[in-house]
Design an enzyme around this catalytic site. Structure first.
Site, PDB file in Angstrom:
ATOM      1  N   LYS A  89       0.922  -1.213   0.128  1.00  0.00           N
ATOM      2  CA  LYS A  89      -0.058  -0.047   0.036  1.00  0.00           C
ATOM      3  C   LYS A  89       0.988   1.312   0.005  1.00  0.00           C
ATOM      4  O   LYS A  89       1.872   1.514   0.864  1.00  0.00           O
ATOM      5  CB  LYS A  89      -0.969   0.035   1.255  1.00  0.00           C
ATOM      6  CG  LYS A  89      -2.330  -0.646   1.037  1.00  0.00           C
ATOM      7  CD  LYS A  89      -3.107  -0.381   2.182  1.00  0.00           C
ATOM      8  CE  LYS A  89      -4.329  -0.770   2.375  1.00  0.00           C
ATOM      9  NZ  LYS A  89      -5.165  -0.343   3.487  1.00  0.00           N
TER      10      LYS A  89
HETATM   11  O1  G3P Z   1      -8.774   0.336   4.635  1.00  0.00           O
HETATM   12  C1  G3P Z   1      -8.915   1.851   5.028  1.00  0.00           C
HETATM   13  C2  G3P Z   1      -9.549   1.946   6.047  1.00  0.00           C
HETATM   14  O2  G3P Z   1      -9.193   1.232   7.164  1.00  0.00           O
HETATM   15  C3  G3P Z   1      -9.989   3.328   6.653  1.00  0.00           C
HETATM   16  O3  G3P Z   1     -10.930   3.231   7.576  1.00  0.00           O
HETATM   17  O4  G3P Z   1     -12.505   3.962   9.245  1.00  0.00           O
HETATM   18  O5  G3P Z   1     -10.174   4.917   9.006  1.00  0.00           O
HETATM   19  O6  G3P Z   1     -11.908   5.856   7.574  1.00  0.00           O
HETATM   20  P1  G3P Z   1     -11.554   4.734   8.589  1.00  0.00           P
END
Ligand code: G3P
Length: 224
Positions: A89
Protein backbone atom coordinates in the site's frame (compact mmCIF):
# COMPACT_ATOMS: atom_id res chain seq x y z
CA UNK A 1 -13.19 -10.99 -5.39
CA UNK A 2 -15.96 -9.11 -3.60
CA UNK A 3 -14.99 -9.08 0.07
CA UNK A 4 -11.70 -8.38 1.86
CA UNK A 5 -11.25 -8.06 5.63
CA UNK A 6 -9.92 -4.74 6.95
CA UNK A 7 -7.98 -5.91 10.02
CA UNK A 8 -4.65 -7.22 11.29
CA UNK A 9 -6.27 -9.34 14.01
CA UNK A 10 -5.08 -12.91 13.29
CA UNK A 11 -8.06 -14.49 15.10
CA UNK A 12 -10.58 -12.49 13.04
CA UNK A 13 -8.83 -13.42 9.79
CA UNK A 14 -8.78 -17.09 10.80
CA UNK A 15 -12.47 -17.03 11.80
CA UNK A 16 -13.80 -15.62 8.51
CA UNK A 17 -11.23 -17.31 6.27
CA UNK A 18 -12.39 -20.68 7.60
CA UNK A 19 -15.90 -19.75 6.39
CA UNK A 20 -14.57 -19.26 2.86
CA UNK A 21 -16.14 -15.80 2.60
CA UNK A 22 -13.11 -13.51 2.31
CA UNK A 23 -10.84 -13.12 -0.71
CA UNK A 24 -8.13 -10.99 0.86
CA UNK A 25 -7.04 -8.81 3.80
CA UNK A 26 -6.06 -5.14 4.01
CA UNK A 27 -4.07 -3.46 6.74
CA UNK A 28 -2.52 -0.05 7.41
CA UNK A 29 -0.37 1.41 10.22
CA UNK A 30 -3.47 2.77 12.02
CA UNK A 31 -5.22 -0.60 11.95
CA UNK A 32 -2.07 -2.38 13.15
CA UNK A 33 -1.58 0.09 16.01
CA UNK A 34 -5.25 -0.29 17.01
CA UNK A 35 -5.00 -4.10 16.80
CA UNK A 36 -1.98 -4.15 19.12
CA UNK A 37 0.83 -4.84 16.67
CA UNK A 38 4.10 -3.55 18.16
CA UNK A 39 7.89 -3.94 17.80
CA UNK A 40 8.30 -1.70 14.74
CA UNK A 41 9.08 -3.34 11.37
CA UNK A 42 9.82 -6.68 13.06
CA UNK A 43 6.28 -6.68 14.53
CA UNK A 44 4.73 -5.64 11.21
CA UNK A 45 6.71 -8.39 9.45
CA UNK A 46 5.69 -11.14 11.89
CA UNK A 47 1.99 -10.19 11.74
CA UNK A 48 2.03 -9.82 7.95
CA UNK A 49 3.77 -13.12 7.25
CA UNK A 50 1.37 -14.98 9.56
CA UNK A 51 -1.70 -13.52 7.80
CA UNK A 52 -0.20 -13.94 4.31
CA UNK A 53 0.50 -17.63 5.01
CA UNK A 54 -3.00 -18.16 6.43
CA UNK A 55 -4.89 -16.67 3.45
CA UNK A 56 -2.50 -17.61 0.61
CA UNK A 57 -3.00 -17.31 -2.36
CA UNK A 58 -5.44 -14.51 -1.51
CA UNK A 59 -3.78 -11.06 -1.35
CA UNK A 60 -2.68 -9.20 1.80
CA UNK A 61 -2.08 -5.43 1.61
CA UNK A 62 0.70 -4.04 3.84
CA UNK A 63 1.45 -0.30 3.87
CA UNK A 64 4.84 1.41 3.69
CA UNK A 65 5.66 3.48 6.79
CA UNK A 66 7.48 6.43 5.22
CA UNK A 67 6.86 8.95 2.44
CA UNK A 68 10.36 9.47 1.14
CA UNK A 69 10.50 8.43 -2.56
CA UNK A 70 13.63 6.22 -2.25
CA UNK A 71 12.53 5.03 1.19
CA UNK A 72 9.11 3.99 -0.14
CA UNK A 73 10.61 2.16 -3.11
CA UNK A 74 13.15 0.24 -1.01
CA UNK A 75 10.65 -0.60 1.73
CA UNK A 76 8.00 -1.66 -0.77
CA UNK A 77 10.43 -4.07 -2.42
CA UNK A 78 11.29 -5.48 1.02
CA UNK A 79 7.61 -5.90 2.06
CA UNK A 80 6.89 -7.69 -1.23
CA UNK A 81 9.67 -10.18 -0.45
CA UNK A 82 7.94 -11.29 2.75
CA UNK A 83 5.37 -13.41 0.85
CA UNK A 84 4.21 -13.92 -2.77
CA UNK A 85 0.68 -12.78 -1.94
CA UNK A 86 1.68 -9.46 -0.34
CA UNK A 87 0.87 -6.28 -2.22
CA UNK A 88 2.16 -2.96 -0.99
CA UNK A 89 0.00 0.00 0.00
CA UNK A 90 1.26 3.44 -0.98
CA UNK A 91 -0.74 6.65 -0.52
CA UNK A 92 -1.74 8.67 -3.59
CA UNK A 93 0.39 11.62 -2.42
CA UNK A 94 2.34 12.85 0.61
CA UNK A 95 0.97 14.47 3.81
CA UNK A 96 1.44 17.95 2.28
CA UNK A 97 0.42 16.99 -1.24
CA UNK A 98 3.91 15.85 -2.29
CA UNK A 99 3.63 14.38 -5.82
CA UNK A 100 6.45 11.80 -5.71
CA UNK A 101 4.27 8.78 -4.95
CA UNK A 102 2.84 8.06 -8.43
CA UNK A 103 6.30 7.76 -9.96
CA UNK A 104 7.29 5.31 -7.21
CA UNK A 105 4.06 3.34 -7.79
CA UNK A 106 4.68 3.27 -11.55
CA UNK A 107 8.27 2.04 -11.07
CA UNK A 108 7.25 -0.66 -8.60
CA UNK A 109 4.56 -2.03 -10.89
CA UNK A 110 6.47 -1.73 -14.20
CA UNK A 111 10.13 -2.26 -13.23
CA UNK A 112 10.14 -4.19 -9.93
CA UNK A 113 7.22 -6.62 -10.33
CA UNK A 114 5.64 -5.33 -7.08
CA UNK A 115 1.84 -5.21 -6.90
CA UNK A 116 0.69 -1.88 -5.48
CA UNK A 117 -2.54 -0.95 -3.70
CA UNK A 118 -2.80 2.85 -3.95
CA UNK A 119 -4.56 4.12 -0.84
CA UNK A 120 -6.00 7.14 1.01
CA UNK A 121 -7.98 8.25 -2.06
CA UNK A 122 -11.28 10.14 -1.90
CA UNK A 123 -12.29 10.61 -5.55
CA UNK A 124 -12.76 8.84 -8.88
CA UNK A 125 -10.21 11.17 -10.48
CA UNK A 126 -7.46 10.29 -7.99
CA UNK A 127 -8.17 6.58 -8.56
CA UNK A 128 -8.12 7.01 -12.36
CA UNK A 129 -4.63 8.53 -12.21
CA UNK A 130 -3.41 5.75 -9.89
CA UNK A 131 -4.83 3.15 -12.29
CA UNK A 132 -3.13 4.83 -15.24
CA UNK A 133 0.17 4.73 -13.29
CA UNK A 134 -0.26 0.94 -13.30
CA UNK A 135 -1.69 0.26 -9.83
CA UNK A 136 -3.10 -3.25 -9.27
CA UNK A 137 -5.60 -1.94 -6.70
CA UNK A 138 -7.08 1.52 -6.14
CA UNK A 139 -8.53 2.10 -2.64
CA UNK A 140 -11.18 4.78 -2.26
CA UNK A 141 -12.20 5.62 1.32
CA UNK A 142 -15.94 5.64 0.72
CA UNK A 143 -16.92 6.11 4.36
CA UNK A 144 -14.77 9.24 4.57
CA UNK A 145 -16.16 10.46 1.23
CA UNK A 146 -19.69 10.20 2.62
CA UNK A 147 -18.52 11.78 5.90
CA UNK A 148 -17.47 14.83 3.86
CA UNK A 149 -20.93 15.07 2.32
CA UNK A 150 -20.04 13.60 -1.08
CA UNK A 151 -21.69 10.49 -2.52
CA UNK A 152 -19.39 7.48 -2.54
CA UNK A 153 -21.71 5.45 -4.78
CA UNK A 154 -21.55 8.15 -7.47
CA UNK A 155 -17.74 8.22 -7.25
CA UNK A 156 -17.64 4.40 -7.54
CA UNK A 157 -19.97 4.35 -10.56
CA UNK A 158 -17.93 7.06 -12.34
CA UNK A 159 -14.67 5.26 -11.57
CA UNK A 160 -15.88 1.83 -12.69
CA UNK A 161 -17.17 3.29 -15.95
CA UNK A 162 -13.77 4.96 -16.59
CA UNK A 163 -11.71 1.87 -15.80
CA UNK A 164 -13.90 -0.27 -18.06
CA UNK A 165 -13.92 2.40 -20.80
CA UNK A 166 -10.10 2.51 -20.89
CA UNK A 167 -9.59 -1.20 -20.08
CA UNK A 168 -7.48 -0.37 -17.04
CA UNK A 169 -6.91 -3.59 -15.03
CA UNK A 170 -6.88 -1.93 -11.58
CA UNK A 171 -9.32 -3.45 -9.07
CA UNK A 172 -11.44 -0.92 -7.14
CA UNK A 173 -11.34 -1.46 -3.35
CA UNK A 174 -14.07 0.45 -1.51
CA UNK A 175 -12.75 1.01 2.01
CA UNK A 176 -13.62 2.82 5.25
CA UNK A 177 -16.89 0.98 5.92
CA UNK A 178 -19.32 2.69 8.31
CA UNK A 179 -22.33 0.36 8.25
CA UNK A 180 -23.31 -3.14 7.07
CA UNK A 181 -25.31 -1.68 4.15
CA UNK A 182 -22.08 -0.30 2.63
CA UNK A 183 -20.89 -3.72 1.45
CA UNK A 184 -23.71 -4.54 -0.98
CA UNK A 185 -24.38 -0.92 -1.98
CA UNK A 186 -20.72 -0.25 -2.90
CA UNK A 187 -20.41 -3.53 -4.80
CA UNK A 188 -23.62 -2.67 -6.68
CA UNK A 189 -22.23 0.82 -7.39
CA UNK A 190 -19.20 -0.65 -9.16
CA UNK A 191 -16.53 -1.61 -6.61
CA UNK A 192 -14.72 -4.87 -7.42
CA UNK A 193 -13.97 -5.32 -3.72
CA UNK A 194 -15.22 -3.94 -0.41
CA UNK A 195 -12.78 -4.23 2.48
CA UNK A 196 -14.95 -4.56 5.54
CA UNK A 197 -14.50 -4.39 9.29
CA UNK A 198 -14.92 -7.91 10.80
CA UNK A 199 -17.90 -6.80 12.93
CA UNK A 200 -19.84 -5.81 9.80
CA UNK A 201 -19.39 -9.31 8.32
CA UNK A 202 -21.25 -10.72 11.31
CA UNK A 203 -23.90 -8.04 10.71
CA UNK A 204 -24.29 -9.26 7.11
CA UNK A 205 -24.53 -12.86 8.22
CA UNK A 206 -26.88 -12.83 11.23
CA UNK A 207 -30.52 -11.82 10.74
CA UNK A 208 -32.99 -11.72 13.67
CA UNK A 209 -35.71 -13.32 11.56
CA UNK A 210 -33.32 -16.09 10.52
CA UNK A 211 -32.60 -16.74 14.21
CA UNK A 212 -36.35 -16.95 14.88
CA UNK A 213 -36.86 -19.28 11.93
CA UNK A 214 -34.00 -21.58 12.92
CA UNK A 215 -35.39 -21.72 16.48
CA UNK A 216 -38.81 -22.68 15.05
CA UNK A 217 -37.22 -25.48 13.00
CA UNK A 218 -35.29 -26.80 15.99
CA UNK A 219 -38.27 -26.60 18.32
CA UNK A 220 -40.46 -28.43 15.78
CA UNK A 221 -37.74 -31.00 15.10
CA UNK A 222 -37.84 -31.96 18.79
CA UNK A 223 -41.62 -32.50 18.55
CA UNK A 224 -41.26 -34.87 15.58
O1 G3P B 1 -8.78 0.46 4.63
C1 G3P B 1 -8.84 1.80 5.00
C2 G3P B 1 -9.64 1.97 6.19
O2 G3P B 1 -9.09 1.20 7.18
C3 G3P B 1 -9.83 3.40 6.71
O3 G3P B 1 -10.96 3.34 7.42
O4 G3P B 1 -12.56 3.91 9.15
O5 G3P B 1 -10.29 4.94 9.19
O6 G3P B 1 -11.93 5.63 7.48
P1 G3P B 1 -11.46 4.54 8.36
Amino acid sequence: MAIFLDTSKIKEVEKYHKMGIIRGVTTNPTIMLKDGVSGGMAGIKQCSIEIAKMISPYPLSVEVTNNDPKGMLDQARELAQWADNINVKITIHGPNGELDNLAVIHDLETKHNVRVNVTAMMSAQQCLLAAMAGASYVSIFCGRVNNMGYNACEELAKLRQLLDQFSLPAQIIAASTREVLNVVEWLNAGAHIVTVLPSFLEGMLVHPYSKETVKMFLDDAVKL
